[in-house]
Structure formats: structure tokens, C-alpha cells
Design an enzyme around this catalytic site. Structure first.
Site, PDB file in Angstrom:
ATOM      1  N   HIS A  68       0.595  -1.298   0.106  1.00  0.00           N
ATOM      2  CA  HIS A  68       0.115  -0.020  -0.272  1.00  0.00           C
ATOM      3  C   HIS A  68       0.911   1.400   0.082  1.00  0.00           C
ATOM      4  O   HIS A  68       0.624   2.335  -0.615  1.00  0.00           O
ATOM      5  CB  HIS A  68      -1.093  -0.015   1.136  1.00  0.00           C
ATOM      6  N   HIS A  81     -10.216   2.410  -0.853  1.00  0.00           N
ATOM      7  CA  HIS A  81     -10.444   2.050   0.763  1.00  0.00           C
ATOM      8  C   HIS A  81     -11.030   0.787   0.660  1.00  0.00           C
ATOM      9  O   HIS A  81     -12.195   0.600   1.575  1.00  0.00           O
ATOM     10  CB  HIS A  81     -11.082   3.085   1.490  1.00  0.00           C
TER      11      HIS A  81
END
Lengths: 724, 209
Positions: free
Chosen positions: A43, A89
Site C-alpha cells: 500500500h 479504501h
């Protein structure tokens, strides 16, 4: 039973763990190890996707800021810039959909704020399992509620997005948010630390124990049975504080009080501070005892990696600190000096008098190992044999059924829960191809869309990538705007598996080729990998967010039929195929490869025709085929039409077949010659006329009609009925 | 000079000021902690938004902010006050308008273009409006509960009751007619490019005072 070593529990491989002592000259402390585990997660480090992302063209005449800062930015004339970014998300939303989706909105808004821009629009690209699943209904409804609750309260209009339901997203839903902001060229801020001796200030919310390890534990691993235990890793949003933070930071920026500025997102203070230092080639000395906390007794490691929301980090001249505190106090926000910029290049953190972290900032940001992407090419399937698909006995019933499919029907249930008007600049509202938002105080406007063709990407990732970009560009063009910039959000399954790695590389190649054909640069982006469970992986879902520019806001075109007796005209002659279509309902067959030159020409014709004031409406032919496009324009305009489709292979394919390269426009009959002349070699085919209370379509030997009332009932009730 | 009152979490103050400009007036901001309205104030707008994050109840905290003392004195002296959305909630919480605003019967935020019937065109603010106007509504807590028999109702939803309010009430006035509150957003109906100019007369009436 032997205990699992700490580095593995934090998500680092043994190899990665072995690299760390070489970089810092000793074994790491536990706090340092935790920081490495987050900063070296996929990420934060893009360790699997970095080589692939290099393929994108990120420069262009309008580009003021490409990837690498918090958001990209392009010139829109008169000294103004538009900042844009899409971000995922996904994993937090799968674990706790309300807070996961809400904080996704908050995070992308702060990315735009971090470059000094005022956020003016939000979009959401949502993908969930089929609504026949109770879990997917819950995730979908709660994610929409979370987006609305956060976005409505911060006063940024949510103007568009996309929606798709498919079994393949049952275990890994996708919640991607895009934000667009405006900033003057000379008001743009950088996250790069500048001058040793300057103060490092934390502004906004206090730091708590929410979101510990979000980037590594949630975002960079496959989902599975223990997901409920991961709830403490999900952040909790406070939109009221975000609104104050927006107002306050824009006031501070206007007063020129920020030397450097950065938001705290994944990996919290660790990421924000190390990136700020490494970008500027500086170091930092942070006193963790100065960080305002929500609870006493938080260990150093938790303060360093907490993902508490609504926090910004700023480099401020020592002489300006008092003014920053004064303005923040007026906005009822904490503003605290937590350290200083140094010239050592080291990230130093002290806690209770001890040095708990002392490592080169660049070891965290730049030294993560980079992995080649696995690549195991998959066969491209053959096109569908049309004879294998039984034609529907009743074309009108099939048409109504398609309109009542949640992937085709109206998204009103979603967008009416979002304030899409706040700011009083929304010219084209949700429900069309792209939203159009006037640039504040100007006569110009931007068109914004998010798009993806996941089923096409599954079957033929390179051409699916091209088709994704082309659909976004057609949506922009249908408003009359010219595409100027893109942001991407690459949602894929586990890239360490060969077929997924190949699909990732191929899809990016397709995206890049189509963007180059349109001369649209990629100025920002985000990657979300590991979207799979033991049971299933998502389709390759490279979402593209695109922005277009309208020089004259008042020339914006919508999808609604405007006048009775207007001509319905098809621009372009792209294929209509049932392969991977919504009518077929599954990723089967293989859509024809897009013809890049023909697509670009169609897009250009529609933009020029809108600029010339020739068009009453324009609507892209996409999901659900031309029958759906005509119905949507008719419902939006409250008037029907009567058309004859170009000769095809079979009526159901003619009506419901998908494939790019086609836009339905309407114009006054007197405008047709000018449209044909402007189109040159691009096919322009009159299909019929606007008028009446039904949509009538002749395809081959069949003539099918649907009343507007029946069509509206099917289209409007698609999602409410699926949720009931 | 129209004073647009800002609280932390106000969102529609800029749109309200723009509407005042479109009506030929000038606008300035007053802030939650101010003890007095700006000198030369001839009218007041309480704009939409989520003042204080809707904590406690929408409008509850704002209604007790220092500036509201000055707004109350201004209204009691006959000054024109317009409350929009959250501003309407604040006026009800402050007791300057009758009734309360509950959560919509849909239990969700509702953002939609609606038509309003002007039920009372005789107040100082509603005098110039067309009989039916097109404006957007957008809120979570716009379900007015009150007694229409004893209330000066000025707006009703036309053809639907999207939030479930008593008697389809969309906006009310005080008995004297100088204080008006409504849930829909007339400040977002002053620009043909955005779809409607039906709200403009409301701001002209405010500016004319």
C-alpha cells in the site's frame, strides 16, 4: 508451538527483515520494525506495482504536478490548476463498510488539500457482490451511508461515480473515491521538507489507537476468516473536524504560512514525516511526548503508526508558529509543534527521554525491495458464438428486465443520499455520463467521470484496459468537454500469482496506449492489490478517473432529449456485441478489440459538435447497449423517440449489444448538415426522431416499444427492489 | 448589507452570499462568537450546513452561540431573517420559529429538485415569488413537526412530501412574517445555468429591506 516472529506478524517477509540491519547498521527496535513493515507494505511502497506503473505517460503541456506528490495537478487556464486523485479504501470497507467508506472520502479530500487545493467535487466508484447476497446488501447500503454522512457534512458535492454488482466482488468489495480541487498555480504546496531549523507542526485531530497497522494488516493481504478481528485496524471518521480542517488549512495556505504540507494517511505520522523528509533530502527530530493524544499511555510505536483521521503535518517557519496556533485555535483545532527539520537525513523520534527511532528517512521511503511482477500469460478466449445464446422470446420483456437490472438501472437510490449540489456549481448532476462542475468564479467548467470495464479486463486485459479509458473519454466528450488528465486506481487480486501479475501488466499497457492515443497524461494514482479470498478473486478492475475541460460552461451538454422532432443520430459505427455484456450477465466470449483511431475520431467529433452548439444531447452507448442509452435519454428528458437501428446480425444483439465507439446525439434537423460536414469521415447515421411517450426501436424485422412509464418503473426501481 | 452568519460546520454561506449578490445586494459574514451583527446590517441569513457537526441535535448548539442573541434582538425589532436548511433548524431550536425538525421519514439524506407551493405570499420575504417554485432540497433532518393550524405556513411541497413533514410543510414564518425558515435551498435556485432562478425574488425581498 514456536512463536511467530514479530516481523512476520507485521507482514514483512524473512528476506525483507534481513535487509533492514544492512540499511540502518544495527538490528531495528520494535518501533522501527513496525515502521518498516508499514512503509514497505504494498500500500505504501508499491513494491509489486512500481515497475508496471512506469509505463504511464505522466507529462504533458498542462501537467503542473505528476505522480509523487499527494495529488497530481493540471493547468486549466487563467493561472488556475485542477488537482485530482483516485484512491481505494477497499479492505477497510469490507471489514467495516460505514467507517471504511467514510474515511476513504476523508483521506482523498486531505490528499487534495495537501497540495493547497480547495476540494470542489467527489466521485465514488463502487463494486459489490450481487444484491441477492445479504452480506453484499449490507456492505453496499452501509458504504453508501458512510460516503454520504462524511461527504455531506464536509460540504464537498458528490457529483458522480459508478456502480457495479457481480459475484466476483462478494468477498472483496471495491470502494474507490476520487476528489478534484482547484488551486492557483502559485498557491500549490509541496510535501518536500525545506529548511533545517523549521518547526514541524501537527494540525487537527488528536492521535488515538484507531487504524493501527491499517496499511499492512488490512490493505496488503488477502481477506479471510479472521476479518472481524481486524476491525480495530479500521479508522474512525469525524467529518465535522475535517470541515474545520479544510477551512482552517485553506486560510493558513492563503496566508502563506506553510513551507511544506502533507496529510497523514496510511501509516500515519511515520509515512507523512518520512516522505516529507526524504522528498526534501532532510531529516526530522520528533518529540513523541508533544503529540496530543486521545488516551494516556500509548506506546511510541502506536503514536508513530496510528491512522487517526483528520490530521495534517506542516513545516512552518519558527516565526510563524504563533500565528498558525492562533488561526487553528479560532477554528477549534489543535496545532502543536512536535519537532524540527534537521539536515541529518535521519528520522529521529524521542519518547520519555529515550531515542526510540533513528533511521535514514529514505530507508523507509525509497529502499523497499522492488519485485518483478509475476507473469503467466492466459489465453484470450474466442468471441461468443451468437448461435449459442438463445434469442429472447419477448424483446420488450428482455428490455424491461435489463432496465431493472441493478447494473443498468438508475443509481438514484445512491446519489440522492449524497449532497451533489453544495457549492452551487454543479451544472450536470449525477445520472448522466459525466458530471459537470463550474470552476468557482469562472465561466469555465470541468467534466469528471470514473469508469472501468472489469469483465472485458478479465477476458482480454490489454483491450479491456483500452476500453476502460475510451469509455471514460466518451463520457467526458458527451458533456462537450475535452479530456485533459487522468488518475488511476488499479484494483487487482494477489499479484504474486502469475495470471494476476500478467493481467496487471497487460491492463496497464492497454490503459497507457489508449491514454497516449488521447494525449491524456496520468497525474496521480493508487494501487489496491490482494483483493481476493480463498474462494474468489475480483475481476481485474483498473478504475480510471478522468477530468475534461469546457471552455464555456454554458455549452455543457447533458443526456436528456431536449425537443420534440429533434433528430436522433448515431456518431461512430463501433460494434454491438453480446460478449461480456450486461445482457449476457457474465464474462464470456470476448469483446472485439477497440479501434483506437476510430474511437479518438468519434470523441473528437462529439466535442467539436458540442463546442459548435450543434448538439441538444449526447449519450455514450455502454452498459445495456443502445436500447438502454436511448431509454435513459428519453427518461431524463421526459420525451420518447422512434428509431431504426443500422442492420445487424440479430435484434437482441442490435439492441443490447455493447462495445465502444458509439455515441447517440440529438440535434435540430437543420443542424444535421453541419454535423455531417464536421464529422468528415466519421460515420454519422440518422436513426429517427425525438417525441411521444414511448421509446420505439426497429431492429431488423422486429419493432419493439416501451412506454416511458413502464421504462421509468423498471429503471427507477432496480436498486430499491433489489434491497427490499 | 446582508449578514450571513457562520458557525463551525456551516457549508452554504458562500452560496448564500452569491445569491445576495445576484439579487443586487451586498453580503458580509458574521461569526458564531460575535456579540453583535455587523454595523449596517439590514437583513440576516442563517445558511445551510452542519453547524457543530449536528452534534446533540441539528441546530441545537448553534442556537445558543453568542451571535444568536444579536439575531434575536434584530428579529424582535422587525428585521428580516431568512433561515435555510440548517439555518431553519437553528431558528426552530432558538424558538424564533415554531415547530421542530426531525429525521426524514426515509431515515436517509435526501438530495432532490422539488417544487414548492408558496402557501403565504404576504410575508415581507415571500411577496415576489411565483405561486410554485423549483428549488433543491438536501438534508437528513428536514421533517417538520408542528401545528399547521397555529403556524404561519409559507411553503409546502408540491405533489410529494419527500421528508414526511406534517402537512407537507417545507417552510414557516413567525406571526409577524419577518422571520422565515425553510428546508429547501433557494440560494441554489438563482442561476439559470444550474437549472432554476425561482429563488431569486426571496433574496430581492431580503435585499430591499
Amino acid at each position: 508451538m514456536t512463536e511467530v516472529p514479530l516481523h512476520r506478524r507485521l507482514g514483512l517477509t524473512d528476506h525483507e527483515n534481513d535487509l533492514i540491519p544492512g540499511l540502518i547498521g544495527r538490528a531495528p527496535t520494535d518501533a522501527e520494525l513496525m515502521m518498516f513493515s508499514l512503509m514497505w507494505s504494498e500500500h505504501c511502497s508499491y513494491k509489486h506495482s512500481k515497475p508496471v506503473l512506469k509505463r504511464f505517460t505522466t507529462t504533458g503541456a498542462r501537467v503542473l504536478q505528476g505522480p509523487g506528490e499527494n495529488a497530481g495537478a493540471v493547468d486549466v487556464g487563467d493561472g488556475m490548476a485542477v488537482a485530482l486523485k483516485v484512491e481505494s479504501h477497499n479492505h477497510p470497507s469490507a471489514v467495516e463498510p460505514f467507517e471504511g467508506a467514510a474515511t476513504g472520502v476523508g483521506g482523498i479530500v486531505r490528499d487534495i488539500l495537501a497540495v493547497g487545493a480547495r476540494p470542489i467535487a467527489l466521485l465514488d466508484s463502487l463494486r459489490f457482490g450481487a444484491l441477492t447476497s445479504a452480506r453484499s446488501r449490507h456492505l453496499f447500503a452501509r458504504a453508501v451511508k458512510g460516503i454520504g454522512t462524511y461527504g455531506n457534512c464536509i460540504g464537498v458535492p458528490t457529483v458522480g461515480g459508478e456502480l457495479m454488482f457481480d459475484d466476483r466482488y462478494e468477498d472483496s468489495c471495491l470502494v474507490n473515491a476520487m476528489c478534484v480541487g482547484v488551486v492557483s498555480h502559485d498557491g500549490m504546496l509541496s510535501a518536500s521538507a525545506q529548511t533545517p531549523g523549521n518547526a514541524l507542526m501537527l494540525i487537527g485531530n488528536r492521535t488515538g489507537r484507531d487504524g493501527i497497522g491499517g496499511a499492512s494488516i488490512l490493505a496488503s493481504a488477502e481477506l479471510g476468516d479472521g476479518d472481524a478481528d481486524k476491525r480495530p485496524s479500521v479508522q474512525v471518521g469525524d467529518p465535522f473536524t475535517e470541515r474545520k480542517l479544510l477551512d482552517c488549512c485553506l486560510e493558513l495556505a492563503a496566508a502563506d504560512l506553510f513551507v511544506a504540507f502533507q496529510d497523514l494517511g496510511a501509516a500515519g505520522l511515520t509515512s507523512a514525516a518520512s516522505e516529507m523528509a526524504a522528498k526534501g533530502g532532510r531529516g526530522l527530530d520528533i518529540d513523541l511526548d508533544a503529540v496530543p493524544l486521545r488516551e494516556e499511555g500509548m506506546p511510541a510505536a502506536e503514536i508513530l503508526v496510528s491512522e487517526s483521521q483528520e490530521r495534517m503535518l506542516a513545516e512552518v517557519l519558527p516565526a510563524d508558529v504563533a500565528r498558525v496556533v492562533e488561526i487553528c485555535t479560532r477554528w477549534q483545532l489543535d496545532a502543536t509543534v512536535i519537532g524540527t527539520i534537521t539536515d541529518t537525513g535521519h528520522f529521529v523520534a524521542r519518547h520519555h527521554g529515550d531515542v526510540v527511532v533513528d533511521i535514514p528517512a529514505s530507508a523507509l521511503t525509497d529502499d523497499a525491495p522492488v519485485y518483478g511482477v509475476a507473469s503467466e500469460p492466459q489465453p484470450i478466449p474466442a468471441p461468443l458464438d451468437l448461435a449459442s445464446v438463445a434469442p429472447p422470446a419477448d424483446l420488450a420483456a428482455a428490455w424491461r428486465g435489463l432496465l431493472a437490472n441493478p447494473n443498468v438501472g438508475s443509481a438514484r437510490w445512491v446519489y440522492e443520499q449524497y449532497d451533489h449540489l453544495v457549492g452551487a456549481n454543479t451544472i450536470v448532476r449525477p445520472g448522466g455520463d459525466a458530471a459537470v462542475v463550474r470552476l468557482p468564479g469562472r465561466d469555465t467548467a470541468i467534466a469528471i467521470t470514473t469508469d472501468c470495464q472489469p469483465r472485458h479486463c478479465e477476458l482480454d486485459p490489454r483491450n479491456g484496459g483500452r476500453a476502460t479509458v475510451l469509455e471514460a473519454a466518451r463520457n467526458i466528450a458527451c458533456t462537450g468537454a475535452r479530456p485533459i488528465a487522468a488518475s488511476d486506481c488499479l484494483n487487482f487480486a494477489n499479484p504474486e500469482k502469475g495470471p494476476t501479475g500478467w493481467r496487471l501488466t497487460e491492463a496497464v499497457e492497454g490503459l497507457a496506449e489508449a491514454l497516449e492515443a488521447l494525449t491524456v497524461p496520468v497525474v496521480s494514482g493508487n494501487v489496491s492489490l490482494y483483493n481476493e479470498s480463498p474462494a474468489r478473486a475480483i475481476y481485474p478492475t483498473p478504475v480510471v478517473g478522468m477530468v475534461g475541460l469546457l471552455d464555456h460552461a454554458e455549452r455543457a451538454v447533458g443526456i436528456s432529449f431536449q425537443n420534440d422532432a429533434d433528430l436522433v443520430v448515431l456518431v461512430g459505427d463501433g460494434p454491438a456485441r453480446l460478449d461480456a455484456s450486461e445482457f449476457l450477465g457474465r464474462a464470456e466470449g470476448c469483446p472485439p478489440p477497440p479501434d483506437l483511431d476510430a474511437e479518438v475520431a468519434v470523441i473528437d467529433v462529439v466535442i467539436r459538435a458540442a463546442e459548435a452548439g450543434l448538439l441538444a444531447s449526447a449519450h455514450d452507448v455502454s452498459t445495456g447497449g443502445i436500447a438502454t442509452a436511448l431509454t435513459e435519454s428519453a427518461l431524463a428528458g421526459g420525451r420518447g423517440c422512434r428509431v431504426t437501428l443500422p442492420p445487424g446480425r440479430r435484434a437482441d444483439e442490435d439492441m443490447f449489444g455493447e462495445g465502444g465507439g458509439r455515441i447517440v446525439v440529438t440535434c435540430r434537423p437543420s443542424a444535421l448538415p453541419a454535423l455531417m460536414e464536421l464529422a468528415g469521415l466519421v460515420p454519422v447515421t440518422p436513426l429517427g426522431t425525438v417525441g411521444g411517450a414511448e421509446v420505439g426501436i426497429t431492429a431488423g424485422a422486429h419493432t419493439v416499444t416501451l412506454s416511458l412509464d413502464d421504462a421509468r418503473d423498471a429503471h427507477e426501481s432496480a436498486i430499491p427492489r433489489a434491497l427490499a | 448589507m446582508i449578514a450571513v452568519v457562520r458557525f463551525p460546520g456551516s457549508l452554504d454561506h458562500d452560496s448564500a452570499a452569491k445569491a445576495v449578490h445576484a439579487a443586487g445586494g451586498t453580503a458580509t459574514f458574521a461569526w458564531q462568537d460575535d456579540a453583535e451583527l455587523p454595523a449596517g446590517t439590514t437583513g440576516v441569513i442563517l445558511p445551510g450546513g452542519f453547524s457543530y457537526g449536528d452534534h446533540l441535535r441539528p441546530g441545537a448548539i448553534a442556537s445558543r452561540a453568542p451571535i444568536m442573541g444579536a439575531v434575536r434582538r434584530f428579529a424582535e425589532a422587525g428585521g428580516r431573517v431568512l433561515g435555510i436548511c440548517n439555518g431553519f433548524q437553528v431558528l426552530c431550536e432558538a424558538g424564533l420559529l415554531p415547530g421542530v425538525l426531525r429525521t426524514n421519514t426515509t431515515l436517509s439524506f435526501v438530495c432532490r429538485q422539488v417544487h414548492l407551493d408558496v402557501a403565504d405570499g404576504d410575508t415581507a420575504l415571500t411577496r415576489g415569488l411565483a405561486p410554485t417554485i423549483s428549488v433543491p432540497v438536501k438534508n437528513q433532518d428536514g421533517n417538520w413537526l408542528g401545528d399547521p393550524a397555529t403556524t404561519r405556513v409559507v411553503f409546502r411541497y408540491h405533489g410529494e412530501n419527500p421528508l414526511g413533514s406534517t402537512d407537507a410543510v417545507a417552510g414557516v414564518a413567525n406571526a409577524r412574517g419577518n422571520v422565515v425558515g425553510l428546508m429547501p435551498h433557494p440560494e441554489e435556485a438563482v442561476d439559470a445555468l444550474l437549472g432554476s432562478t425561482d429563488g431569486l425574488p426571496l433574496f430581492r425581498a431580503l435585499v430591499a429591506a
